[in-house]
Design a protein around this motif. Structure first.
Motif, PDB file in Angstrom:
ATOM      1  N   VAL A   7      62.417 -16.475  -4.284  1.00 15.62           N
ATOM      2  CA  VAL A   7      61.794 -15.573  -3.495  1.00 15.62           C
ATOM      3  C   VAL A   7      60.268 -15.276  -3.738  1.00 15.62           C
ATOM      4  O   VAL A   7      60.071 -15.134  -5.008  1.00 15.62           O
ATOM      5  N   LEU A   8      59.419 -15.749  -2.861  1.00 15.95           N
ATOM      6  CA  LEU A   8      58.190 -15.634  -2.942  1.00 15.95           C
ATOM      7  C   LEU A   8      57.701 -14.439  -2.864  1.00 15.95           C
ATOM      8  O   LEU A   8      57.481 -13.989  -1.479  1.00 15.95           O
ATOM      9  N   PRO A   9      57.096 -13.471  -3.621  1.00 15.52           N
ATOM     10  CA  PRO A   9      56.136 -12.288  -3.128  1.00 15.52           C
ATOM     11  C   PRO A   9      55.090 -12.569  -2.233  1.00 15.52           C
ATOM     12  O   PRO A   9      54.216 -13.412  -2.619  1.00 15.52           O
ATOM     13  N   VAL A  10      54.819 -11.964  -1.152  1.00 16.22           N
ATOM     14  CA  VAL A  10      53.643 -11.930  -0.379  1.00 16.22           C
ATOM     15  C   VAL A  10      53.160 -10.718  -0.341  1.00 16.22           C
ATOM     16  O   VAL A  10      53.880  -9.632   0.357  1.00 16.22           O
ATOM     17  N   GLU A  11      51.954 -10.505  -0.751  1.00 14.49           N
ATOM     18  CA  GLU A  11      51.157  -9.001  -0.832  1.00 14.49           C
ATOM     19  C   GLU A  11      49.679  -9.314  -0.467  1.00 14.49           C
ATOM     20  O   GLU A  11      48.946 -10.150  -0.785  1.00 14.49           O
ATOM     21  N   VAL A  12      49.154  -8.043   0.113  1.00 13.26           N
ATOM     22  CA  VAL A  12      47.820  -7.910   0.579  1.00 13.26           C
ATOM     23  C   VAL A  12      47.577  -6.529   0.223  1.00 13.26           C
ATOM     24  O   VAL A  12      48.317  -5.658   0.259  1.00 13.26           O
ATOM     25  N   GLU A  13      46.165  -6.418  -0.150  1.00 12.17           N
ATOM     26  CA  GLU A  13      45.709  -5.019  -0.179  1.00 12.17           C
ATOM     27  C   GLU A  13      44.605  -4.877   0.745  1.00 12.17           C
ATOM     28  O   GLU A  13      43.638  -5.709   0.824  1.00 12.17           O
ATOM     29  N   THR A  20      37.035   0.270  12.538  1.00 11.60           N
ATOM     30  CA  THR A  20      37.311  -1.027  12.877  1.00 11.60           C
ATOM     31  C   THR A  20      37.598  -1.819  11.875  1.00 11.60           C
ATOM     32  O   THR A  20      38.090  -3.040  12.093  1.00 11.60           O
ATOM     33  N   LYS A  21      36.918  -2.052  10.851  1.00 12.81           N
ATOM     34  CA  LYS A  21      36.657  -2.861   9.971  1.00 12.81           C
ATOM     35  C   LYS A  21      37.573  -2.633   8.650  1.00 12.81           C
ATOM     36  O   LYS A  21      37.335  -1.578   8.013  1.00 12.81           O
ATOM     37  N   SER A  22      38.184  -3.641   7.989  1.00 12.81           N
ATOM     38  CA  SER A  22      38.891  -3.732   6.708  1.00 12.81           C
ATOM     39  C   SER A  22      38.628  -4.817   6.046  1.00 12.81           C
ATOM     40  O   SER A  22      38.277  -5.865   6.519  1.00 12.81           O
ATOM     41  N   THR A  23      38.389  -4.700   4.466  1.00 13.11           N
ATOM     42  CA  THR A  23      38.359  -5.854   3.939  1.00 13.11           C
ATOM     43  C   THR A  23      39.638  -6.086   3.236  1.00 13.11           C
ATOM     44  O   THR A  23      40.240  -4.896   2.619  1.00 13.11           O
ATOM     45  N   VAL A  24      40.305  -7.035   3.323  1.00 17.62           N
ATOM     46  CA  VAL A  24      41.466  -7.487   2.692  1.00 17.62           C
ATOM     47  C   VAL A  24      41.707  -8.186   1.782  1.00 17.62           C
ATOM     48  O   VAL A  24      40.756  -9.557   1.810  1.00 17.62           O
ATOM     49  N   THR A  25      42.351  -8.123   0.607  1.00 13.41           N
ATOM     50  CA  THR A  25      42.523  -9.226  -0.666  1.00 13.41           C
ATOM     51  C   THR A  25      43.887  -9.528  -0.460  1.00 13.41           C
ATOM     52  O   THR A  25      44.787  -8.693  -0.569  1.00 13.41           O
ATOM     53  N   ALA A  26      43.909 -10.979  -0.578  1.00 16.42           N
ATOM     54  CA  ALA A  26      45.345 -11.585  -0.707  1.00 16.42           C
ATOM     55  C   ALA A  26      45.049 -12.922  -1.610  1.00 16.42           C
ATOM     56  O   ALA A  26      44.179 -13.752  -1.589  1.00 16.42           O
ATOM     57  N   ARG A  27      45.668 -12.536  -2.802  1.00 18.62           N
ATOM     58  CA  ARG A  27      45.546 -13.248  -4.058  1.00 18.62           C
ATOM     59  C   ARG A  27      44.035 -13.051  -4.539  1.00 18.62           C
ATOM     60  O   ARG A  27      43.549 -11.968  -4.592  1.00 18.62           O
ATOM     61  N   SER A  28      43.327 -14.298  -4.514  1.00 12.53           N
ATOM     62  CA  SER A  28      41.788 -14.124  -5.083  1.00 12.53           C
ATOM     63  C   SER A  28      41.072 -14.245  -3.798  1.00 12.53           C
ATOM     64  O   SER A  28      39.676 -14.536  -3.986  1.00 12.53           O
ATOM     65  N   PHE A  29      41.419 -14.197  -2.500  1.00  9.97           N
ATOM     66  CA  PHE A  29      40.627 -14.242  -1.474  1.00  9.97           C
ATOM     67  C   PHE A  29      40.416 -12.903  -0.769  1.00  9.97           C
ATOM     68  O   PHE A  29      41.200 -11.978  -0.809  1.00  9.97           O
ATOM     69  N   GLU A  30      39.203 -12.957  -0.216  1.00 11.44           N
ATOM     70  CA  GLU A  30      38.961 -11.544   0.377  1.00 11.44           C
ATOM     71  C   GLU A  30      38.633 -12.021   2.025  1.00 11.44           C
ATOM     72  O   GLU A  30      37.856 -13.241   2.394  1.00 11.44           O
TER      73      GLU A  30
END
Length: 150
Positions: A7-13, A20-30
């Motif tokens: 099982v591979l966890p998939v997470e974002v913040e 209307t604007k969000s900044t999302v972090t996925a692993r080391s990517f923005e």
């Protein structure tokens, strides 16, 4: 191998920058998500539905590569076009009675491979069936939403 090792966890913040604007972090990517100006945004990035379809395109590519390997099919090139329709009025309704997401998603894969049409059709069916993002779009997925005070 235990199930948890498969099982591979998939997470974002995500952090809200504007309504209307969000900044999302996925692993080391923005990633920057924003709405176009005609939807009240500043057009600083793709909107959430565009990211959804972009994710589907990327997932179809990975899945196609795996299926081609499984079928011993030399996949020379692959171009993917995805389109759909979004009903803004349904989204803006306080209590929508209809589907609020993208409707009528159409996927077109232009494939360069040394294979006949029958093999390519089988390939397409396998890709469609195995693509995790397409599956999440097509099938209901349980979502648990919790709201907490910060």
């Amino acid at each position: 191998m235990s199930e948890s090792e498969n099982v591979l966890p998939v997470e974002v913040e995500a952090d809200r920058e504007t309504p209307t604007k969000s900044t999302v972090t996925a692993r080391s990517f923005e990633l920057v998500i924003d709405e176009p100006e005609d939807m009240g945004g500043q057009d600083d990035g793709p909107n959430p539905l565009e990211y959804l379809l972009a994710g589907q395109a990327g997932c179809l590519n990975v899945t196609a590569s795996q299926v081609a390997k499984d079928m011993d099919l030399a996949l020379e090139d692959l171009e993917i076009e995805i389109s759909g329709e979004f009903d803004v009025e349904t989204f803006q309704t306080e209590q929508p009675d209809d589907h609020t997401g993208v409707r009528n998603i159409e996927v077109r894969m232009d494939i360069e491979a040394d294979a006949d049409q029958e093999t390519l059709e089988e390939f397409g069916e396998r890709v469609e069936k195995r693509c995790p993002v397409s599956n999440n779009i097509a099938e209901a997925t349980d979502i648990g939403l919790t709201v907490e005070r910060s």
